[in-house]
Design an enzyme around this catalytic site. Sequence first.
Site, PDB file in Angstrom:
ATOM      1  N   LYS A 124       0.794  -1.217   0.000  1.00 39.97           N
ATOM      2  CA  LYS A 124       0.000   0.000   0.000  1.00 39.97           C
ATOM      3  C   LYS A 124       0.833   1.277   0.000  1.00 39.97           C
ATOM      4  O   LYS A 124       0.366   2.319  -0.477  1.00 39.97           O
ATOM      5  CB  LYS A 124      -0.976  -0.014   1.175  1.00 39.97           C
ATOM      6  CG  LYS A 124      -2.039  -1.099   1.048  1.00 39.97           C
ATOM      7  CD  LYS A 124      -3.088  -1.008   2.137  1.00 39.97           C
ATOM      8  CE  LYS A 124      -4.161  -2.072   1.950  1.00 39.97           C
ATOM      9  NZ  LYS A 124      -5.250  -1.956   2.952  1.00 39.97           N
ATOM     10  N   ASP A 167     -10.113   2.209   0.782  1.00 41.08           N
ATOM     11  CA  ASP A 167     -10.369   1.768   2.156  1.00 41.08           C
ATOM     12  C   ASP A 167     -11.180   2.818   2.918  1.00 41.08           C
ATOM     13  O   ASP A 167     -12.037   2.484   3.740  1.00 41.08           O
ATOM     14  CB  ASP A 167      -9.059   1.518   2.897  1.00 41.08           C
ATOM     15  CG  ASP A 167      -8.384   0.217   2.489  1.00 41.08           C
ATOM     16  OD1 ASP A 167      -9.092  -0.705   2.025  1.00 41.08           O
ATOM     17  OD2 ASP A 167      -7.151   0.116   2.623  1.00 41.08           O
TER      18      ASP A 167
END
Length: 275
Positions: free
Chosen positions: A65, A102
């Site tokens: 990420k 997210d």
Amino acid sequence: MLRAAVLGSPVAHSLSPVLHRAGYAAAGLDGWEYDLHEVDAAGLPGFVGVLDGSWRGLSLTMPLKEAALAVAASVSEVARRAGAANTLVRRPDGGWDATNTDVAGVAGALRPHLTGPPGRALVLGAGATARSCVLALAGLGVTTLTVRARDTGKAADLLAWALDAGVGIRNGSVAGLDAWVSTRDDVVVSTVPPAGAEVVAASVPPQHAGVFLDVVYAGWPTAPARAAAAAGMTVVSGLDMLVHQAAEQFTLFTRHEAPLEAMLAAGRAALGVAP
């Protein structure tokens, strides 16, 4: 054939193929494939660099990420603020746009269970996922934030970032992971991995009227979720967060509206969870 995939290491456990493939089937997108590939941070630039024009998107799990930001031609504001991207979207020029779904996943999972803007929230844990949760909570209206973590130094760093990031958090405090959950918190979000589940469960008070989200979706209900339900809290599964963030990716990749209910049903079936 147009292609997408989830990358990470380890990645075999990922539910992303189940969710995206269910979405393709429900939307009638017969010309799409979604796979998974074991890729670590060092291997990400090489993997991305050889993908041909059939590739439209990549879902990224740990430990990619942060590494994803370095391979992208552009980084969205939400990914920049979060310091992490879980999504790469193919650009018309062949490059990649990095973004973070997210944040939308947390907000999408919580929003149906809120009767109004939650003024106070508690975040358990202080890692990368916690930062995305803070951004989502701020977007929902939280202005006072408590961060509890095993490492109180990291908790203090996360709170300092939230106060300085201009996202709407104006007040806050820090405590250890085993501190008591305050009944004043409208929303409690746990990003604590299963190893710390019992500590979190033991800190839930006997009665609480708030909303509890555990981002863990495997082994549901988790020990914290059971404790929260026993206290009278509205409990939200990590699967809801996972599906909402996958739905955002689905739309970014395919330019079609995501069939959210079909994706959620597929996730529940894969985990053996009742509706």
